[in-house]
Every structure is written in structure tokens, then in C-alpha cells.
Write a protein that holds these residues in place. Structure first.
Motif, PDB file in Angstrom:
ATOM      1  N   PRO A 336      19.616  49.311  10.492  1.00  0.00           N
ATOM      2  CA  PRO A 336      19.518  47.707   9.988  1.00  0.00           C
ATOM      3  C   PRO A 336      18.223  47.407   9.335  1.00  0.00           C
ATOM      4  N   HIS A 337      18.301  46.904   8.329  1.00  0.00           N
ATOM      5  CA  HIS A 337      17.250  46.327   7.588  1.00  0.00           C
ATOM      6  C   HIS A 337      17.648  45.271   6.424  1.00  0.00           C
ATOM      7  N   PRO A 338      16.847  44.226   5.978  1.00  0.00           N
ATOM      8  CA  PRO A 338      17.350  43.625   5.056  1.00  0.00           C
ATOM      9  C   PRO A 338      17.253  43.932   3.709  1.00  0.00           C
ATOM     10  N   TRP A 349      10.810  39.599   2.295  1.00  0.00           N
ATOM     11  CA  TRP A 349      11.268  40.974   2.913  1.00  0.00           C
ATOM     12  C   TRP A 349      10.469  41.483   3.884  1.00  0.00           C
ATOM     13  N   ILE A 353      11.357  42.005   8.119  1.00  0.00           N
ATOM     14  CA  ILE A 353      11.216  43.308   8.586  1.00  0.00           C
ATOM     15  C   ILE A 353      10.180  43.080   9.831  1.00  0.00           C
ATOM     16  N   ASP A 356      11.720  40.755  12.933  1.00  0.00           N
ATOM     17  CA  ASP A 356      12.974  40.993  13.676  1.00  0.00           C
ATOM     18  C   ASP A 356      12.934  42.368  14.370  1.00  0.00           C
ATOM     19  N   GLU A 358      15.235  44.133  15.347  1.00  0.00           N
ATOM     20  CA  GLU A 358      16.138  44.821  15.141  1.00  0.00           C
ATOM     21  C   GLU A 358      16.079  45.742  14.114  1.00  0.00           C
ATOM     22  N   TYR A 359      15.025  45.354  13.152  1.00  0.00           N
ATOM     23  CA  TYR A 359      14.493  46.147  12.177  1.00  0.00           C
ATOM     24  C   TYR A 359      13.469  47.229  12.465  1.00  0.00           C
ATOM     25  N   TYR A 360      12.723  47.235  13.610  1.00  0.00           N
ATOM     26  CA  TYR A 360      11.584  47.889  13.828  1.00  0.00           C
ATOM     27  C   TYR A 360      11.907  49.495  13.679  1.00  0.00           C
ATOM     28  N   TYR A 362      13.618  50.970  11.309  1.00  0.00           N
ATOM     29  CA  TYR A 362      13.274  51.167   9.905  1.00  0.00           C
ATOM     30  C   TYR A 362      11.940  50.908   9.624  1.00  0.00           C
ATOM     31  N   LEU A 363      11.375  49.966  10.165  1.00  0.00           N
ATOM     32  CA  LEU A 363       9.816  49.570   9.980  1.00  0.00           C
ATOM     33  C   LEU A 363       8.935  50.674  10.193  1.00  0.00           C
TER      34      LEU A 363
END
Length: 444
Positions: A336-338, A349, A353, A356, A358-360, A362-363
Motif C-alpha cells: 500500500p502506498h499513494p 506525496w 506516506i 498514514d 498503512e504506508y509505513y 513501504y516507507l
């Protein structure tokens, strides 16, 4: 056994070892990816399906033929035949080709940076961008193979004195083959003439020999794409190689710049483009539509400050050079990522990241991979300064080479857009690696 035979045997042994290491790394990554047809995305699907259609029916739809260069479909069809339509075998064959590109880059390094040639090769074989792209059904791997051969023979023209006419012809031929895959090197065919003339003048070539050499280069460069040039001029009254430029400008470049300068998202920017397009009438001719969409794109950008456009062009080049190549990895992309293109703004953007949870995941991966960006920036500085001090001709040509591709790819953001300048980036990294190793040895 004489010395020549011994040296030849040592060369082939070393070449095999270097090639095998590069291939092993790519095969390991391929196994970890576990590729399947269900995982193909975007352009991969286009090339994979088009290759099957070409193989089964013998021809493609006119829109597909007009949009892309014919060489990529010949390449995908050939690999499809050799792999018996097995995706995994297809990608193994492509990994072999990519490993050969690594060795060609090593040979270029041997000419330009003989002291750092091993570091050049190390940079190539562990390049995340080359590894990732070779594991996907795309045109970048075969393009880079041909383009590195162009660079290899060009380097030999610059640095050597014998058999220059043959080397000029080979440089032209492989530049032409590169252009059959991607049209981004088409302008380079004509732009390369002046540097070759200057190089031959410095080598004290007679004027008539320089003119003849230029004609030879042009002939071999244009020959692979001559049928497309002739067909497009005669049938479509167009000097363009493909019908993709208008779509690229109107629906990729323009929306990106508009969304950033007008602080709107991509969807709103495209709606703005569509309103302008409503004032034009599209036809059933792909090349006429290409010209119309160029007008739409230019019209959309006409009220934007030219300084802003230049800024976004330069910003995109810097971001693409420093962006971690892992961003192209399918496993990472599945997290999950924007979407950057949907948000249309770098700061927004990044805010999404970081903001949220939810994007950690990916971050975290992105932050770890970003350490490579620091090394890339340092390498560009250290490498450029070193080449400037050691060989001014090579410095000017490598700088122009990098600037050309950064200019022609425009403000679009993705690490894959720097793949044509990878050989030059490897030179910079090799120089920096050698400096770092020398520094640590000195204070050991």
C-alpha cells in the motif's frame, strides 16, 4: 603455448567468470520474483500480448505498430520462440542478454577508466535498475545491449587510432539498432555527427575522409530504421518514427506540470487537457492524431511560466537520478502506498506516506534504499571532477550524453528513465568506490 595464446585463454576465462557472476545475481533475483503471466503489468502486458499476436497471426494492429518501434516486437517474438512461450525461460534469456551488457560496460570501462574497470563491472552487475528491468517483459534490456555496443565502438573511435572507419560504422549500426527499439536515440543519430567530426579533426583526418566517415556513420545509423522513415514520410507525411509523442506530451508531461503548477491532482489536470482537446477533431490516422495531440499539449502548457517548466524538467532529472531503483520492484509496488501521479505533488506525496500508518512498510523500505541516493549524488560530483581532470574530451562527451537523456525524458518521474545513462553512472560510481577504498587503505 605462446604468450598470445596464453593471454587469449586468460581473457576468455576471466570473461566467463565475470559473465557468470552477473548472470547468477540476475537468476537469483528472478527466482525470488517467481514471475508469472498473472503478474505482468502495464507495458509488460502490451509487449507479451503483442508478441503472441505477432507470432500467431503474423501482424499487429496499426495503432500498436504506430505507437512503438518495430524492433521491440521482433525481439519479444524471437524470445517467445526461443522460450517456447514460457515466461520464465523468456526472462532467463533476457537475463543472459543483460549479463552480456554488463560485460560490454566493463569493456568500455577498460578503455575509459582502465584503473577502475573492475569497479565499473561491480557497479553494473549489482545495479538494482538493470537487475529489476531484466526481470520484466520490457524493452529496456535489449535497448541497453545495443546502446552499450554503440558506446563501446564510440569510445574506441575517441581513444584509438586504427580501423576508425570500421568502428564508426559499427557505432552507427548499433545506434540504429537501439533506435529500432526506442525512438529516444533518433535525434542522437544527427547530434553525434558533430562530435565525430571534431574527434576526427583532432586526429588530423583529411577533410574528404571526415565527410566520407560522416556519411558512413549516417548510412549505418539510418539503415536499420530506413523502412520506418520511408513509410511514415510517404504514407503518413510524418518525419516522426512513432505516433507516441503527442500522447506522451498531452497525457503525461502536460498533466504532470499542470498538476504541480496549478496545485491540482492528475484527474483534474487530464480533465483540463480534455477540454482543450474538444476544440480539435481527431481522425482515424494515428500520425495525424499525434500532431493534433502535440498541439493540445503545447496549448495546455502555453499559459505556464517557462521558468516553471524548466524547473520541473530539472527537478525530475535530479529525482530520477537519485531515486532508489527498488521503487520498480513489483513486491514493493504491491505494498500500500499513494500514487505520485495521482497526487501530482512531491511534498503532498511524502506527507501522505509519513502521515498514514498503512504506508509505513513501504516507507521503511524506501528510507533504507534512499541511502544509495547519497552515494549516487557523491559519485556524480567525484566522478565528474575526476574525468574533467584526466580527460577533457571524455568529460564533455559524457556530460552532453547525460544532459541529452535527462532533457529528452522530460519531467516524468521514475528511476527507469535514467537507464540509458547507466554506463556513465557506473563510471562515476567506480571512480568514487576506488577513492573510498584508497582512503580506507591509507588510514588502515
Amino acid at each position: 603455448m605462446n604468450i598470445y595464446t596464453q593471454n587469449k585463454k586468460i581473457f576468455f576465462n576471466n570473461a566467463f567468470i565475470l559473465f557468470f557472476i552477473a548472470l547468477l545475481i540476475r537468476l537469483i533475483y528472478l527466482i525470488l520474483q517467481n514471475p508469472s503471466i498473472e503478474k505482468l503489468i502495464e507495458d509488460e502486458l502490451l509487449y507479451w500480448n503483442a508478441a503472441h499476436i505477432l507470432l500467431d497471426k503474423g501482424s499487429l494492429e496499426e495503432s500498436t505498430k504506430a505507437e512503438r518501434m518495430f524492433g521491440v516486437f521482433i525481439y519479444t517474438k524471437l524470445l517467445l520462440i526461443l522460450s517456447s512461450k514460457s515466461l520464465k525461460v523468456y526472462l532467463v534469456l533476457q537475463s543472459i542478454l543483460d549479463s552480456l551488457s554488463c560485460f560490454i560496460i566493463y569493456k568500455i570501462g577498460s578503455l575509459i577508466l582502465p584503473k577502475q574497470k573492475l569497479y565499473v563491472y561491480i557497479s553494473a552487475i549489482i545495479s538494482p535498475l538493470m537487475i529489476i528491468l531484466s526481470s520484466q517483459v520490457l524493452s529496456e534490456t535489449i535497448f541497453l545491449f545495443f546502446f552499450t555496443l554503440f558506446l563501446y565502438f564510440s569510445a574506441k573511435v575517441i581513444l584509438e587510432k586504427n580501423n576508425l572507419l570500421f568502428k564508426i560504422a559499427m557505432a552507427g549500426l548499433f545506434l540504429g539498432f537501439s533506435t529500432t527499439i526506442r525512438p529516444i536515440t533518433y535525434p542522437l543519430i544527427y547530434l553525434s555527427i558533430l562530435p565525430f567530426i571534431i574527434i576526427l579533426l583532432k586526429k588530423n583526418f583529411l577533410k574528404h575522409k571526415i565527410i566520407f566517415s560522416s556519411i558512413i556513420f549516417l548510412f549505418f545509423s539510418l539503415f536499420p530504421i530506413s523502412s520506418r522513415i520511408y513509410e511514415n514520410i510517404k504514407i503518413h507525411n510524418s518525419f516522426s518514427l512513432t505516433s507516441q509523442t503527442g500522447t506522451h506530451l498531452a497525457y503525461w508531461i502536460a498533466p504532470l506540470i499542470i498538476s504541480e503548477t496549478k496545485n491540482i491532482n492528475r484527474t483534474e489536470a487530464i480533465q483540463y487537457i480534455d477540454k482543450i482537446k474538444d476544440n480539435y477533431t481527431l481522425t482515424d490516422n494515428n500520425y495525424k492524431n499525434d500532431k493534433i495531440l502535440r498541439q493540445v499539449g503545447f496549448k495546455a502548457l502555453s499559459d505556464i511560466n517557462k521558468i516553471d517548466i524548466i524547473f520541473h524538467w530539472l527537478k525530475a532529472g535530479l529525482i530520477n537520478i537519485t531515486a532508489p531503483s527498488i521503487l520498480l520492484d513489483k513486491h514493493l509496488r504491491s505494498l500500500p502506498h499513494p500514487s505520485y501521479y495521482e497526487t501530482g505533488n512531491v511534498l503532498l506525496w511524502l506527507k501522505l506516506i509519513f502521515g498514514d500508518s498503512e504506508y509505513y512498510k513501504y516507507l521503511i523500505i524506501l528510507l533504507i534504499a534512499s541511502f544509495s541516493s547519497i552515494f549516487t549524488i557523491i559519485s556524480f560530483i567525484v566522478g565528474s571532477v575526476y574525468i574533467f581532470k584526466t580527460n577533457r574530451v571524455v568529460f564533455v562527451l559524457t556530460t552532453l550524453y547525460v544532459l541529452y537523456f535527462l532533457l529528452i525524458t522530460g519531467p516524468l518521474l521514475s528511476p527507469k528513465y535514467i537507464f540509458p545513462i547507466l554506463p556513465c553512472l557506473f563510471f562515476y560510481q567506480a571512480i568514487t568506490l576506488s577513492k573510498l577504498i584508497y582512503f580506507f587503505h591509507k588510514f588502515k
